[in-house]
Structure formats: structure tokens, C-alpha cells
Motif scaffolding. Structure first.
Motif, mmCIF file in Angstrom:
data_model
loop_
_atom_site.group_PDB
_atom_site.id
_atom_site.type_symbol
_atom_site.label_atom_id
_atom_site.label_comp_id
_atom_site.label_asym_id
_atom_site.label_seq_id
_atom_site.Cartn_x
_atom_site.Cartn_y
_atom_site.Cartn_z
ATOM 1 N N TRP A 29 0.925 -1.035 -0.081
ATOM 2 C CA TRP A 29 -0.023 0.061 0.191
ATOM 3 C C TRP A 29 0.923 1.201 0.036
ATOM 4 C CZ3 TRP A 29 1.399 -2.670 4.339
ATOM 5 C CH2 TRP A 29 1.748 -2.078 5.421
ATOM 6 N N VAL A 30 0.461 2.278 -0.346
ATOM 7 C CA VAL A 30 0.878 3.778 -0.289
ATOM 8 C C VAL A 30 0.158 4.535 0.789
ATOM 9 C CG1 VAL A 30 1.452 5.704 -1.752
ATOM 10 C CG2 VAL A 30 1.603 3.448 -2.610
ATOM 11 N N SER A 31 1.038 5.248 1.556
ATOM 12 C CA SER A 31 0.514 6.068 2.516
ATOM 13 C C SER A 31 1.291 7.260 2.599
ATOM 14 C CB SER A 31 0.432 5.376 3.967
ATOM 15 O OG SER A 31 -0.532 4.522 4.019
ATOM 16 N N ASN A 32 0.658 8.342 2.936
ATOM 17 C CA ASN A 32 1.682 9.655 3.414
ATOM 18 C C ASN A 32 2.454 9.103 4.423
ATOM 19 O OD1 ASN A 32 2.350 12.164 4.648
ATOM 20 N ND2 ASN A 32 0.307 13.002 4.694
ATOM 21 N N LYS A 33 3.768 9.658 4.439
ATOM 22 C CA LYS A 33 4.820 9.280 5.179
ATOM 23 C C LYS A 33 4.702 10.015 6.774
ATOM 24 C CE LYS A 33 7.992 13.054 3.610
ATOM 25 N NZ LYS A 33 8.936 13.539 2.883
ATOM 26 N N GLU A 34 3.651 10.795 6.601
ATOM 27 C CA GLU A 34 3.410 11.681 7.863
ATOM 28 C C GLU A 34 2.163 11.262 8.613
ATOM 29 O OE1 GLU A 34 5.570 13.891 9.406
ATOM 30 O OE2 GLU A 34 6.810 13.395 7.830
ATOM 31 N N ILE A 81 4.478 2.404 12.329
ATOM 32 C CA ILE A 81 5.378 1.297 11.636
ATOM 33 C C ILE A 81 6.704 1.349 11.820
ATOM 34 C CG2 ILE A 81 5.573 0.185 9.546
ATOM 35 C CD1 ILE A 81 2.559 0.475 8.826
ATOM 36 N N ALA A 82 7.072 2.771 11.488
ATOM 37 C CA ALA A 82 8.639 3.162 11.648
ATOM 38 C C ALA A 82 9.132 2.725 13.104
ATOM 39 C CB ALA A 82 8.956 4.476 11.379
ATOM 40 N N LYS A 83 8.246 2.634 14.113
ATOM 41 C CA LYS A 83 8.886 2.378 15.437
ATOM 42 C C LYS A 83 8.586 1.101 15.845
ATOM 43 C CE LYS A 83 8.414 6.962 16.756
ATOM 44 N NZ LYS A 83 7.913 8.204 17.554
ATOM 45 N N ASN A 84 7.459 0.479 15.407
ATOM 46 C CA ASN A 84 7.031 -0.926 15.827
ATOM 47 C C ASN A 84 6.436 -1.525 14.464
ATOM 48 O OD1 ASN A 84 5.658 -3.288 16.923
ATOM 49 N ND2 ASN A 84 4.303 -2.084 18.405
ATOM 50 N N PRO A 85 7.101 -2.415 13.841
ATOM 51 C CA PRO A 85 6.629 -3.128 12.572
ATOM 52 C C PRO A 85 5.617 -4.163 12.917
ATOM 53 C CG PRO A 85 8.835 -4.199 13.246
ATOM 54 C CD PRO A 85 8.488 -2.769 14.169
ATOM 55 N N GLN A 86 5.399 -4.613 14.146
ATOM 56 C CA GLN A 86 4.208 -5.600 14.153
ATOM 57 C C GLN A 86 2.752 -4.894 13.923
ATOM 58 O OE1 GLN A 86 5.395 -8.819 14.503
ATOM 59 N NE2 GLN A 86 7.395 -7.789 14.422
ATOM 60 N N VAL A 87 2.369 -5.626 13.016
ATOM 61 C CA VAL A 87 0.886 -4.891 12.654
ATOM 62 C C VAL A 87 -0.390 -6.342 12.699
ATOM 63 C CG1 VAL A 87 1.773 -3.035 11.372
ATOM 64 C CG2 VAL A 87 1.125 -5.081 10.049
ATOM 65 N N ALA A 88 -1.528 -5.914 12.687
ATOM 66 C CA ALA A 88 -2.695 -6.839 12.452
ATOM 67 C C ALA A 88 -3.439 -6.085 11.408
ATOM 68 C CB ALA A 88 -3.378 -6.878 13.663
ATOM 69 N N ALA A 124 5.305 -5.120 9.036
ATOM 70 C CA ALA A 124 5.296 -4.096 8.051
ATOM 71 C C ALA A 124 6.337 -3.215 8.148
ATOM 72 C CB ALA A 124 3.893 -3.138 8.278
ATOM 73 N N ALA A 125 6.676 -2.617 7.025
ATOM 74 C CA ALA A 125 7.783 -1.586 6.670
ATOM 75 C C ALA A 125 7.641 -0.899 5.407
ATOM 76 C CB ALA A 125 9.213 -2.497 6.854
ATOM 77 N N ALA A 138 3.491 -5.529 4.006
ATOM 78 C CA ALA A 138 3.405 -6.359 5.022
ATOM 79 C C ALA A 138 3.616 -7.651 4.679
ATOM 80 C CB ALA A 138 1.832 -6.247 5.648
ATOM 81 N N LEU A 139 4.750 -8.072 5.412
ATOM 82 C CA LEU A 139 4.762 -9.773 5.312
ATOM 83 C C LEU A 139 3.865 -10.659 6.287
ATOM 84 C CD1 LEU A 139 8.574 -9.233 5.059
ATOM 85 C CD2 LEU A 139 6.909 -9.586 3.022
ATOM 86 N N PRO A 140 2.868 -11.212 5.842
ATOM 87 C CA PRO A 140 2.267 -11.998 6.798
ATOM 88 C C PRO A 140 3.187 -13.230 7.558
ATOM 89 C CG PRO A 140 1.075 -11.741 4.903
ATOM 90 C CD PRO A 140 2.424 -11.356 4.505
ATOM 91 N N LYS A 141 2.768 -13.372 8.675
ATOM 92 C CA LYS A 141 3.431 -14.199 9.689
ATOM 93 C C LYS A 141 2.579 -15.285 9.693
ATOM 94 C CE LYS A 141 7.172 -11.862 9.872
ATOM 95 N NZ LYS A 141 8.317 -12.201 8.686
ATOM 96 N N LYS A 142 1.168 -15.344 10.124
ATOM 97 C CA LYS A 142 0.113 -16.028 10.202
ATOM 98 C C LYS A 142 -1.034 -15.285 9.784
ATOM 99 C CE LYS A 142 1.452 -18.414 14.365
ATOM 100 N NZ LYS A 142 1.152 -19.029 15.675
ATOM 101 N N THR A 143 -1.729 -16.399 8.963
ATOM 102 C CA THR A 143 -3.072 -15.994 8.249
ATOM 103 C C THR A 143 -4.204 -16.667 8.996
ATOM 104 O OG1 THR A 143 -1.808 -15.230 6.411
ATOM 105 C CG2 THR A 143 -4.297 -15.432 6.175
#
Length: 157
Positions: free
Chosen positions: A46-51, A58-65, A86-87, A130-135
Motif C-alpha cells: 500500500w501507499v500512505s502519506n509518510k506523515e 510502523i517505523a517504530k513498531n513493525p508488528q501489525v494486524a 510491515a515496513a 506487510a509480510l504475513p506471519k500468520k493468516t
């Protein structure tokens, strides 16, 4: 192929938006809907505003759901759920590949990435993966004490 894996692939391919849940290092949550495109391994771009708040988190904590919810189903019972890492993508070759993947899904012209300059340097946009770890998908539910309970079933791509 099992029915849950088929269901997951169908939901991913037929939907354009996902909701990504990020969190601060202290655990404060934030959720954001984003337009996404999967690759052939079901990594999500995906594309998002860097701000944007989710970009900074995500820059500080790459773990996402992440959830991709199929809202076209009248009973509201179909979704794909991811535990992922994610990164922002930084390497030029990876960015070019991500742009090709991202632009493969039709969208409004103002959201098309026209060149690498649209997502690096002074540009507002950044491209993320985002690289899925579990789905998981909703599997067959069960009744407990007469009440229906959803059950998530893990699927592997």
C-alpha cells in the motif's frame, strides 16, 4: 486446495481495502483503512502519506494486524486476518518491484504511482509492504452453551 485457503484467496483478490492496526511501543493502538494490492505470495502493498500516524507507528513498531473484510456478504461472516510485519520499502529495486505490483490493480489516476520519485525523497507518499506471519479465516463456528461462537482457522499460503 482446502476450502478455507480458497476462501482467503478469494477475499484477498476481490477486495481493494484492508484495515491495518498499528501500535505505539507502549501498546497504544491505531487503525487505518488503506487501498492495497497483494503479490503472488500474498504479501500486501500500500501507499500512505509518510506523515500519517500509521506510517510513523510502523517505523517504530513493525508488528501489525490486518483484516480484509468482505462486506458484500450479507451475513458479515467473511474476513481474512493477518499477523504481519510491515515496513516502508527503501531499496530502489524493491521499490520499483512494489510500484509494478501496486499499479497492477486499477485505481483512480491521482493515486497511480507514475515514477519512483513519487515515493522517495521529498515526496509525500511512501510505499509499504506487510509480510504475513500468520493468516486466518473464519472457519466453521461452534455452539457453546447454546450461543454461536466464531472460530478463526489458520491457513497457509
Amino acid at each position: 486446495m482446502n476450502k478455507n485457503l480458497e476462501r482467503a484467496k478469494e477475499i484477498i483478490s476481490q477486495n481493494k481495502f484492508m484495515t491495518i492496526s498499528t501500535a505505539s511501543l507502549g501498546g497504544r493502538p491505531w487503525v487505518s483503512p488503506v487501498f492495497f494490492v497483494p503479490d503472488d505470495k500474498y504479501n500486501l502493498y500500500w501507499v500512505s502519506n509518510k506523515e500519517a500516524k500509521h506510517s510513523k507507528l510502523i517505523a517504530k513498531n513493525p508488528q501489525v494486524a490486518i483484516v480484509i473484510f468482505d462486506s458484500s456478504v450479507s451475513d458479515g461472516s467473511y474476513g481474512v486476518y493477518f499477523e504481519a510485519e510491515a515496513a516502508e520499502i527503501f531499496e530502489e529495486a524493491d521499490i520499483k518491484n512494489a510500484i509494478e505490483i501496486y499499479n497492477s490493480r486499477p485505481q483512480k489516476d491521482e493515486f497511480v504511482i507514475k515514477s519512483i520519485r513519487d515515493v522517495v525523497g521529498g515526496a509525500v507518499w511512501r510505499i509499504y509492504r506487510a509480510l504475513p506471519k500468520k493468516t486466518y479465516v473464519l472457519g466453521d463456528g461452534q455452539y457453546i452453551n447454546g450461543q454461536y461462537v466464531d472460530v478463526r482457522t489458520e491457513v497457509k499460503f
